[in-house]
Write a protein that holds these residues in place. Sequence first.
Motif, PDB file in Angstrom:
ATOM      1  N   LEU A 149     -58.625 -42.793  22.535  1.00  0.00           N
ATOM      2  CA  LEU A 149     -59.599 -43.836  22.849  1.00  0.00           C
ATOM      3  C   LEU A 149     -61.014 -43.232  23.158  1.00  0.00           C
ATOM      4  O   LEU A 149     -62.086 -43.755  22.775  1.00  0.00           O
ATOM      5  CB  LEU A 149     -59.065 -44.663  23.941  1.00  0.00           C
ATOM      6  N   LEU A 150     -60.978 -41.967  23.798  1.00  0.00           N
ATOM      7  CA  LEU A 150     -62.033 -41.527  24.079  1.00  0.00           C
ATOM      8  C   LEU A 150     -62.954 -40.993  22.911  1.00  0.00           C
ATOM      9  O   LEU A 150     -64.187 -41.141  22.706  1.00  0.00           O
ATOM     10  CB  LEU A 150     -62.081 -40.103  24.959  1.00  0.00           C
ATOM     11  N   ILE A 151     -62.210 -40.453  21.774  1.00  0.00           N
ATOM     12  CA  ILE A 151     -62.877 -40.161  20.675  1.00  0.00           C
ATOM     13  C   ILE A 151     -63.582 -41.360  19.895  1.00  0.00           C
ATOM     14  O   ILE A 151     -64.512 -41.214  19.190  1.00  0.00           O
ATOM     15  CB  ILE A 151     -61.944 -39.380  19.706  1.00  0.00           C
ATOM     16  N   THR A 152     -62.676 -42.351  19.891  1.00  0.00           N
ATOM     17  CA  THR A 152     -63.147 -43.835  19.258  1.00  0.00           C
ATOM     18  C   THR A 152     -64.487 -44.317  19.866  1.00  0.00           C
ATOM     19  O   THR A 152     -65.101 -44.809  19.292  1.00  0.00           O
ATOM     20  CB  THR A 152     -62.016 -44.740  19.197  1.00  0.00           C
ATOM     21  N   ILE A 153     -64.313 -44.132  21.464  1.00  0.00           N
ATOM     22  CA  ILE A 153     -65.731 -44.504  21.908  1.00  0.00           C
ATOM     23  C   ILE A 153     -66.945 -43.778  21.628  1.00  0.00           C
ATOM     24  O   ILE A 153     -67.972 -44.327  21.315  1.00  0.00           O
ATOM     25  CB  ILE A 153     -65.367 -44.507  23.432  1.00  0.00           C
ATOM     26  N   LEU A 154     -66.640 -42.547  21.643  1.00  0.00           N
ATOM     27  CA  LEU A 154     -67.759 -41.795  20.911  1.00  0.00           C
ATOM     28  C   LEU A 154     -67.958 -41.893  19.556  1.00  0.00           C
ATOM     29  O   LEU A 154     -69.414 -41.934  19.229  1.00  0.00           O
ATOM     30  CB  LEU A 154     -67.321 -40.096  21.232  1.00  0.00           C
ATOM     31  N   LEU A 155     -67.176 -42.242  18.702  1.00  0.00           N
ATOM     32  CA  LEU A 155     -67.570 -42.765  17.462  1.00  0.00           C
ATOM     33  C   LEU A 155     -68.320 -44.079  17.212  1.00  0.00           C
ATOM     34  O   LEU A 155     -69.014 -44.491  16.308  1.00  0.00           O
ATOM     35  CB  LEU A 155     -66.382 -42.545  16.531  1.00  0.00           C
ATOM     36  N   SER A 156     -68.170 -44.824  18.110  1.00  0.00           N
ATOM     37  CA  SER A 156     -68.695 -46.188  18.247  1.00  0.00           C
ATOM     38  C   SER A 156     -70.108 -46.100  18.549  1.00  0.00           C
ATOM     39  O   SER A 156     -70.787 -47.046  18.176  1.00  0.00           O
ATOM     40  CB  SER A 156     -68.184 -47.185  19.164  1.00  0.00           C
ATOM     41  N   GLY A 157     -70.469 -44.947  19.358  1.00  0.00           N
ATOM     42  CA  GLY A 157     -71.906 -44.728  19.778  1.00  0.00           C
ATOM     43  C   GLY A 157     -72.328 -45.675  20.816  1.00  0.00           C
ATOM     44  O   GLY A 157     -73.740 -45.631  20.960  1.00  0.00           O
ATOM     45  N   SER A 158     -71.634 -46.229  21.356  1.00  0.00           N
ATOM     46  CA  SER A 158     -71.821 -46.775  22.475  1.00  0.00           C
ATOM     47  C   SER A 158     -72.003 -46.344  23.810  1.00  0.00           C
ATOM     48  O   SER A 158     -70.986 -45.963  24.457  1.00  0.00           O
ATOM     49  CB  SER A 158     -71.048 -48.358  22.796  1.00  0.00           C
ATOM     50  N   ARG A 159     -73.560 -46.301  24.384  1.00  0.00           N
ATOM     51  CA  ARG A 159     -73.566 -45.352  25.629  1.00  0.00           C
ATOM     52  C   ARG A 159     -73.140 -46.072  26.776  1.00  0.00           C
ATOM     53  O   ARG A 159     -72.672 -45.614  27.785  1.00  0.00           O
ATOM     54  CB  ARG A 159     -75.105 -45.091  25.729  1.00  0.00           C
ATOM     55  N   THR A 160     -73.175 -47.329  26.784  1.00  0.00           N
ATOM     56  CA  THR A 160     -72.598 -48.209  28.029  1.00  0.00           C
ATOM     57  C   THR A 160     -71.187 -48.156  28.220  1.00  0.00           C
ATOM     58  O   THR A 160     -70.866 -48.107  29.225  1.00  0.00           O
ATOM     59  CB  THR A 160     -72.913 -49.894  27.798  1.00  0.00           C
ATOM     60  N   SER A 161     -70.502 -47.914  26.829  1.00  0.00           N
ATOM     61  CA  SER A 161     -69.182 -47.575  27.141  1.00  0.00           C
ATOM     62  C   SER A 161     -68.715 -46.530  27.568  1.00  0.00           C
ATOM     63  O   SER A 161     -67.830 -46.261  28.153  1.00  0.00           O
ATOM     64  CB  SER A 161     -68.540 -48.127  25.465  1.00  0.00           C
ATOM     65  N   MET A 162     -69.357 -45.496  26.990  1.00  0.00           N
ATOM     66  CA  MET A 162     -69.273 -43.974  27.421  1.00  0.00           C
ATOM     67  C   MET A 162     -69.446 -43.995  28.952  1.00  0.00           C
ATOM     68  O   MET A 162     -68.755 -43.472  29.656  1.00  0.00           O
ATOM     69  CB  MET A 162     -70.068 -42.905  26.770  1.00  0.00           C
ATOM     70  N   GLY A 163     -70.596 -44.643  29.600  1.00  0.00           N
ATOM     71  CA  GLY A 163     -70.927 -44.753  30.968  1.00  0.00           C
ATOM     72  C   GLY A 163     -69.739 -45.425  31.574  1.00  0.00           C
ATOM     73  O   GLY A 163     -69.379 -44.905  32.721  1.00  0.00           O
TER      74      GLY A 163
END
Length: 195
Positions: A149-163
């Motif tokens: 899930l963390l890798i997929t969040i990074l691939l989505s490029g959404s900075r808000t979601s990473m935060g």
Amino acid sequence: YFVTTYTNGDGGHDYYEVFRYCFDKYLPMFAVFICAKEVEEQRIVRILFTFFLIYFGFGLVEYLLNHNYIREAIATAFPSTKAKDMFGPAGITNGFGTSSWRTRISITTKHPTVLGALLSTMFLFSLSYFKDAKEKFNIHREKVVLAALLITILLSGSRTSMGCAFLGCVIYFTNSLSFRKKLLAIITYAVLAVS
């Protein structure tokens, strides 16, 4: 309800639109209600973890091929969506944002930011089971799901979601500390936030 929706002009010109509207709005609520009443928690979580891994696979394929085959299949399955921006020819089959410096994935969602919000919710849901993983679940599978899930969040490029994922991790691990260490961590967070 069906007759009202059918005759309501813009709400549905035929039974297909009525069915699709009801399917989109009410079927998930019925499914969640039935699952919550009839199925045990461990089974639901195992199914969700499997779904998360499959979703990660779809995201990885989309990123590597720079083509969104899933949304293309959805657009051909529902012809009424082809004319809309959401499933139209404007960049949904090629990687999202290919003209910029990065490629972003969106899998089944309308925009990578929406995907990021969905993924951060999945990540925080999975993280909440990390404490119980040793008793109820396979700890290695839990780690694989969190990493995927963390890798997929990074691939989505959404900075808000990473935060959001980062903040959720900070809160989760701060809660697992003893009272003295928790107090020290909160003071450290406050100093970092102010400076």
